[in-house]
Design a protein around this motif. Structure first.
Motif, mmCIF file in Angstrom:
data_model
loop_
_atom_site.group_PDB
_atom_site.id
_atom_site.type_symbol
_atom_site.label_atom_id
_atom_site.label_comp_id
_atom_site.label_asym_id
_atom_site.label_seq_id
_atom_site.Cartn_x
_atom_site.Cartn_y
_atom_site.Cartn_z
ATOM 1 N N UNK A 39 0.844 -1.199 0.000
ATOM 2 C CA UNK A 39 0.000 0.000 0.000
ATOM 3 C C UNK A 39 0.877 1.246 0.000
ATOM 4 N N UNK A 40 0.857 1.971 -1.134
ATOM 5 C CA UNK A 40 1.788 3.101 -1.188
ATOM 6 C C UNK A 40 1.264 4.327 -0.433
ATOM 7 N N UNK A 41 0.024 4.265 0.096
ATOM 8 C CA UNK A 41 -0.430 5.389 0.918
ATOM 9 C C UNK A 41 -0.219 5.110 2.410
ATOM 10 N N UNK A 42 0.485 4.016 2.717
ATOM 11 C CA UNK A 42 0.804 3.722 4.112
ATOM 12 C C UNK A 42 2.307 3.786 4.305
ATOM 13 N N UNK A 43 2.743 4.487 5.360
ATOM 14 C CA UNK A 43 4.164 4.462 5.686
ATOM 15 C C UNK A 43 4.328 3.659 6.964
ATOM 16 N N UNK A 44 5.141 2.602 6.885
ATOM 17 C CA UNK A 44 5.336 1.736 8.041
ATOM 18 C C UNK A 44 6.555 2.249 8.807
ATOM 19 N N UNK A 45 6.344 2.745 10.024
ATOM 20 C CA UNK A 45 7.421 3.378 10.788
ATOM 21 C C UNK A 45 7.831 2.433 11.916
ATOM 22 N N UNK A 46 9.130 2.215 12.051
ATOM 23 C CA UNK A 46 9.605 1.241 13.039
ATOM 24 C C UNK A 46 10.046 1.892 14.350
#
Ligand SMILES: Cc1ncc(C[n+]2csc(CCOP(=O)(O)OP(=O)(O)O)c2C)c(N)n1
Ligand SMILES: [Mg+2]
Length: 510
Positions: free
Chosen positions: A3-10
């Protein structure tokens, strides 16, 4: 991730991750999504969920449950996830079929934003993620905003008839972007406006002539502050979440109370009200303002700066206390304020220094303060990162107690990894000052003897520049207050994170 509208932040600790989500949700005004690891990870995130529940921050939180094919054998890291989460969130889902996920997620997001907003939890077994199922991507619902409350005429009658009205501005006002509407009402009524105790946003401009400061978090002290007012308008306030117990009601029985909230559970919850109003706060206040204006004459009162001396006194005391390191805490927070750009967002988790900071920082601009009324330590560093990620256009400065910082230090890993340009300012007094103050207030002999058991962080001050260095965040320790002001001013435009370790004087010891 497709999903390119989601940014997965760690993040490397769940406490920091939930705090980051809290800051992000508040900065964007949208629910944040958090993914935690099994029972142990959920447990680490629970302080943040308790804080988010209190601060009304919408978020959807998932944790993976162990594989159901051996769940009955109590595999490692399994546990009663729903049971663990239950007391810290507003709703839980125990997902059992992959095809239920879209519907459950839709409900979770809807519930998270519904008043009172808060975190919603889903437990998702790992074997479920391997299930093949035909699911449609859920479409988004468009919901119209909650409308204005009913009975606003009656509210206007009651408030306009008061000879000495007061307003309590709660965090719902700031959250629902209703500060301008409340200012209009306060000015029509000529009412003194108190911030709710421990407020975690800006709900009334701090330097407005009618702003009478924040109520203390003790019922008896609130009662004292509100004595003499014949009507009190409580707006958007989870009233009052006192900290220390005291007997008796928070509001004197002689006052008539009008309470407005978007949460139907709030009006009349902790005290009887003459009139409880349920509705969107901004729309309700906007509709109420002209009704009040039509009932009062501006000649009835003048808006005079009744509370200006509070502000000027604190500033002159601060200037008089400037000196070499370790700095006087009031002088130090004054020097920080002097370096802040106008559009800065302050994340405040600094306990005793936080109160001093609030006494010299104008607090005029809505949306410029992030704090948690939840009181669970460890949110500041993560929340500051999330605040900047949610709105990168505004400089973010986190003002943190040295004790508070210890509860969320791992957040610096994310700041370094994503180069989040937050300025982390540690108010380093080497102690849990607030707890020493509490012992003094309660008549302990600790101050005479000169020892407060367990309340010093280390025999010498901890070196937070080394902690920053470990995580890869540049750090600086000022030796004079001019360099502190300069460091704050420069770092907010530097584009990289910076930790400023500020040595301040602590509790007098023998
Ligand atoms: C998770 C959690 N543990 C413990 C506490 C109790 N507590 C409240 S304030 C405080 C000390 C804060 O110290 P510091 O950040 O150094 O601020 P100071 O009092 O020195 O200004 C503690 C331990 C808490 N609120 N939350
Ligand atoms: Mg401290």
């Amino acid at each position: 991730m497709d999903a390119d509208d989601l940014e997965y932040v760690l993040g490397v600790h769940e406490g920091s991750v939930v705090a980051m989500a809290d800051g992000y949700a508040r900065a964007t005004g949208r629910p944040a999504f958090v993914s935690l690891h099994v029972a142990a990870g959920l447990a680490n995130g629970i302080i943040g969920l308790l804080n988010a529940s209190r601060s009304r921050t919408p978020m959807v939180v998932t944790a993976g449950q162990q594989d159901r094919r051996h769940l009955l054998q109590d595999p490692m890291l399994s546990g009663d996830l729903v049971g663990l989460a239950k007391s810290a969130v507003k709703h839980t889902f125990d997902v059992q079929h992959a095809h239920d996920l879209p519907l459950m997620l839709r409900r979770a997001f809807a519930l998270a934003v519904q008043a009172p907003a808060g975190p919603v939890f889903l437990s998702i077994p790992m074997d479920l993620l391997a299930e093949d199922t035909d699911v449609e991507l859920p479409a988004r619902s468009v919901l119209a905003p909650t409308g204005p409350a009913t009975s606003l005429d009656a509210a206007a009658d009651l408030l306009a008839a008061a000879t000495r009205p007061a307003i309590v501005a709660g965090d719902g006002v700031g959250r629902e972007d209703a500060v301008a509407e409340l200012v209009a009402i306060a000015e029509s009524l000529g009412a003194d406006v108190f911030h709710q105790p421990m407020h975690d946003g800006i709900d009334f401009p701090g330097r407005h002539p009618l702003h009478a400061g924040a109520l203390p978090p003790v019922n008896s002290a609130i009662n004292k502050a509100l004595t003499g007012y014949d009507a009190v308008f409580v707006v958007g306030c989870h009233a009052f979440m006192p900290h220390h117990y005291s007997p008796g009601p928070a509001i004197p029985h002689t006052a008539r109370i009008v309470q407005l909230d978007s949460d139907p559970g709030e009006p009349g919850r902790n005290f009887a009200v003459s009139l409880g109003l349920v509705g969107g706060i901004k729309l309700s206040l906007a509709a109420l303002a002209p009704l009040i204006a039509a009932r009062v004459s501006t000649e009835d009162h003048t808006v005079e700066p009744r509370h200006e001396s509070r502000w000027t006194d604190a500033n002159s005391r601060a200037l008089a206390a400037y000196g070499p390191a370790p700095f006087d805490p009031l002088a130090a927070v004054h020097a920080i304020v002097a370096g802040l750009p106008e559009d800065a967002v302050i994340v405040e988790e600094a306990i005793t220094s936080g109160l001093l900071f609030r006494s010299v920082w104008p607090m005029d601009r809505p949306g410029s303060l992030v704090h948690t009324v939840g009181g669970g330590l460890g949110m500041g560093i993560g929340a500051a990162i999330g605040t900047h990620m949610g709105d990168p256009t505004r400089p973010v400065v986190a003002v943190l107690g040295d004790g508070c910082a210890m509860f969320g230090l791992q957040g610096l890993w994310s700041a370094a990894r994503y180069r989040i340009p937050v300025t982390f300012v540690i108010m380093n007094n080497g102690e849990y000052k607030t707890l020493k103050d509490t012992m003094d207030r309660e008549g302990s002999r600790a101050s005479e003897v000169g020892t407060y058991p367990g309340l010093d962080l280390s025999p010498t001050r901890l070196d937070y520049t080394r902690a920053a260095d470990f995580f890869g965040v540049p750090a600086f320790r000022p030796t004079d207050l001019a360099s502190l002001t300069e460091a704050i001013a420069k770092s907010t435009t530097s584009g990289t994170p910076l930790l400023v370790d500020v040595p301040i004087t602590g509790h007098p010891s023998h």
